[in-house]
Design an enzyme around this catalytic site. Structure first.
Site, mmCIF file in Angstrom:
data_model
loop_
_atom_site.group_PDB
_atom_site.id
_atom_site.type_symbol
_atom_site.label_atom_id
_atom_site.label_comp_id
_atom_site.label_asym_id
_atom_site.label_seq_id
_atom_site.Cartn_x
_atom_site.Cartn_y
_atom_site.Cartn_z
ATOM 1 N N LYS A 40 3.026 42.503 16.553
ATOM 2 C CA LYS A 40 2.816 41.133 16.988
ATOM 3 C C LYS A 40 4.119 40.449 17.374
ATOM 4 O O LYS A 40 4.122 39.453 18.085
ATOM 5 C CB LYS A 40 2.161 40.312 15.853
ATOM 6 C CG LYS A 40 0.869 40.866 15.376
ATOM 7 C CD LYS A 40 0.398 40.083 14.106
ATOM 8 C CE LYS A 40 -0.514 40.949 13.294
ATOM 9 N NZ LYS A 40 -0.726 40.400 11.942
ATOM 10 N N GLY A 41 5.223 40.960 16.843
ATOM 11 C CA GLY A 41 6.503 40.240 16.938
ATOM 12 C C GLY A 41 6.939 39.782 18.317
ATOM 13 O O GLY A 41 7.612 38.757 18.439
ATOM 14 N N ASP A 97 10.607 42.679 20.006
ATOM 15 C CA ASP A 97 11.341 41.582 19.376
ATOM 16 C C ASP A 97 12.739 41.995 18.930
ATOM 17 O O ASP A 97 13.723 41.327 19.214
ATOM 18 C CB ASP A 97 10.547 40.989 18.192
ATOM 19 C CG ASP A 97 10.059 42.033 17.188
ATOM 20 O OD1 ASP A 97 10.404 43.232 17.320
ATOM 21 O OD2 ASP A 97 9.313 41.654 16.261
ATOM 22 N N LYS A 128 20.176 45.103 16.125
ATOM 23 C CA LYS A 128 21.068 45.233 14.960
ATOM 24 C C LYS A 128 21.681 46.627 15.008
ATOM 25 O O LYS A 128 21.187 47.550 14.358
ATOM 26 C CB LYS A 128 20.258 45.134 13.665
ATOM 27 C CG LYS A 128 19.710 43.781 13.325
ATOM 28 C CD LYS A 128 19.205 43.816 11.876
ATOM 29 C CE LYS A 128 17.904 43.099 11.719
ATOM 30 N NZ LYS A 128 17.341 43.178 10.371
ATOM 31 N N PHE A 149 18.465 39.610 7.861
ATOM 32 C CA PHE A 149 17.020 39.600 8.092
ATOM 33 C C PHE A 149 16.650 38.285 8.760
ATOM 34 O O PHE A 149 16.851 37.201 8.210
ATOM 35 C CB PHE A 149 16.223 39.806 6.800
ATOM 36 C CG PHE A 149 14.803 40.172 7.104
ATOM 37 C CD1 PHE A 149 14.448 41.484 7.393
ATOM 38 C CD2 PHE A 149 13.816 39.189 7.182
ATOM 39 C CE1 PHE A 149 13.142 41.823 7.738
ATOM 40 C CE2 PHE A 149 12.507 39.514 7.519
ATOM 41 C CZ PHE A 149 12.172 40.832 7.790
ATOM 42 N N VAL A 150 16.113 38.376 9.973
ATOM 43 C CA VAL A 150 15.837 37.173 10.756
ATOM 44 C C VAL A 150 14.328 36.969 10.925
ATOM 45 O O VAL A 150 13.556 37.919 10.948
ATOM 46 C CB VAL A 150 16.521 37.240 12.139
ATOM 47 C CG1 VAL A 150 18.023 37.100 12.004
ATOM 48 C CG2 VAL A 150 16.184 38.529 12.871
ATOM 49 N N ASP A 156 8.479 37.937 11.757
ATOM 50 C CA ASP A 156 7.894 37.502 10.483
ATOM 51 C C ASP A 156 8.575 38.116 9.271
ATOM 52 O O ASP A 156 9.313 39.087 9.380
ATOM 53 C CB ASP A 156 6.420 37.930 10.426
ATOM 54 C CG ASP A 156 6.274 39.434 10.181
ATOM 55 O OD1 ASP A 156 6.906 40.205 10.912
ATOM 56 O OD2 ASP A 156 5.559 39.826 9.237
ATOM 57 N N ARG A 162 6.364 33.273 11.885
ATOM 58 C CA ARG A 162 6.296 33.627 13.303
ATOM 59 C C ARG A 162 6.314 32.379 14.196
ATOM 60 O O ARG A 162 6.710 32.430 15.353
ATOM 61 C CB ARG A 162 5.007 34.415 13.607
ATOM 62 C CG ARG A 162 4.952 35.795 12.979
ATOM 63 C CD ARG A 162 3.822 36.604 13.619
ATOM 64 N NE ARG A 162 3.447 37.765 12.837
ATOM 65 C CZ ARG A 162 4.057 38.950 12.895
ATOM 66 N NH1 ARG A 162 5.089 39.123 13.697
ATOM 67 N NH2 ARG A 162 3.643 39.958 12.163
HETATM 68 P P1 IMP Z 1 12.837 49.760 13.616
HETATM 69 O O1 IMP Z 1 11.756 50.774 13.817
HETATM 70 O O2 IMP Z 1 13.568 49.979 12.321
HETATM 71 O O3 IMP Z 1 13.781 49.615 14.781
HETATM 72 O O4 IMP Z 1 12.122 48.411 13.313
HETATM 73 C C1 IMP Z 1 11.665 47.586 14.233
HETATM 74 C C2 IMP Z 1 10.666 46.641 13.642
HETATM 75 O O5 IMP Z 1 11.023 46.233 12.303
HETATM 76 C C3 IMP Z 1 10.639 45.392 14.468
HETATM 77 O O6 IMP Z 1 9.694 45.503 15.491
HETATM 78 C C4 IMP Z 1 10.275 44.347 13.440
HETATM 79 O O7 IMP Z 1 8.874 44.280 13.315
HETATM 80 C C5 IMP Z 1 10.849 44.854 12.128
HETATM 81 N N1 IMP Z 1 12.148 44.217 11.829
HETATM 82 C C6 IMP Z 1 13.351 44.799 11.817
HETATM 83 N N2 IMP Z 1 14.314 43.925 11.482
HETATM 84 C C7 IMP Z 1 13.688 42.741 11.308
HETATM 85 C C8 IMP Z 1 14.152 41.413 10.966
HETATM 86 O O8 IMP Z 1 15.348 41.137 10.771
HETATM 87 N N3 IMP Z 1 13.188 40.472 10.892
HETATM 88 C C9 IMP Z 1 11.861 40.711 11.108
HETATM 89 N N4 IMP Z 1 11.397 41.917 11.439
HETATM 90 C C10 IMP Z 1 12.305 42.923 11.530
HETATM 91 MG MG MG Z 2 7.727 44.460 15.514
#
Ligand code: IMP
Ligand code: MG
Length: 174
Positions: A40-41, A97, A128, A149-150, A156, A162
């Protein structure tokens, strides 16, 4: 608790307009660009990015889950909702996102590339880099951030925040 502001509404709006122009310049002016937003992000980012876009643009939605509801993903990605339309022959941009470990995007890029789009690129509002586990390619990045953590602007924590119109930091809170 109110998350500490990191990027204001005005900052987000200016950067997203610039990003839309930057992306558009990489395609022929009359080429339809197909945006695939990751639920959803990414829905808030998609809405603003798409409205800042010139020329023909369409969108579709996909949902994945990376198991778990806390502040870290488990690394195991699962498809929860598939696209409505085929990607074959289209210029596709994944709209996400945030790229954290890169596991989610790497999974998405693999499954979408297999559907034979004409081209496949990725746009992320936030990145990040210090958290990366997979060296995933992201052509367009809104902002690079530290390991914080944002939340807000679609992002969310356990489905909360959100709706915040800005992006804020939730470190040490919850
Ligand atoms: P990845 O697979 O570790 O790259 O994670 C990506 C997903 O983790 C994103 O689509 C977000 O849903 C979640 N995520 C990662 N960091 C954050 C954050 O700082 N805030 C909120 N959601 C996050
Ligand atoms: Mg996401």
């Amino acid at each position: 608790m109110r998350p500490d502001p990191l990027f204001s509404e005005a900052t987000l709006s200016a950067r997203i307009s610039a990003l839309a122009s930057e992306i558009r310049r990489d395609y022929a002016a009359d080429a339809p660009v197909h945006l695939v937003a990751v639920l959803k992000g990414a829905f808030v980012f998609l809405a603003d990015l798409m409205r800042a876009f010139e020329g023909p643009v369409t969108c579709d939605f996909i949902a994945v889950s990376s198991y778990g509801s806390g502040k870290t993903s488990s690394g195991e990605v699962r498809l929860m909702k598939d696209l409505d339309r085929s990607l074959e022959g289209r210029d596709v941009i994944i709209v996400e996102d945030i790229v954290d470990t890169g596991l989610t995007l790497s999974y998405l890029q693999d499954i979408l590339r297999a559907r034979e789009p004409k081209s496949l690129r990725t746009a992320c509002l936030l990145s990040k880099p210090s958290r990366r586990k997979i060296d995933v390619q992201v052509e367009y990045i809104g902002f690079t951030i530290e390991d914080r953590f944002v939340v807000g602007y679609g992002l969310d924590f356990d489905e909360r925040y959100r709706n915040l119109p800005y992006i804020g930091v939730l470190d040490g809170q919850g």
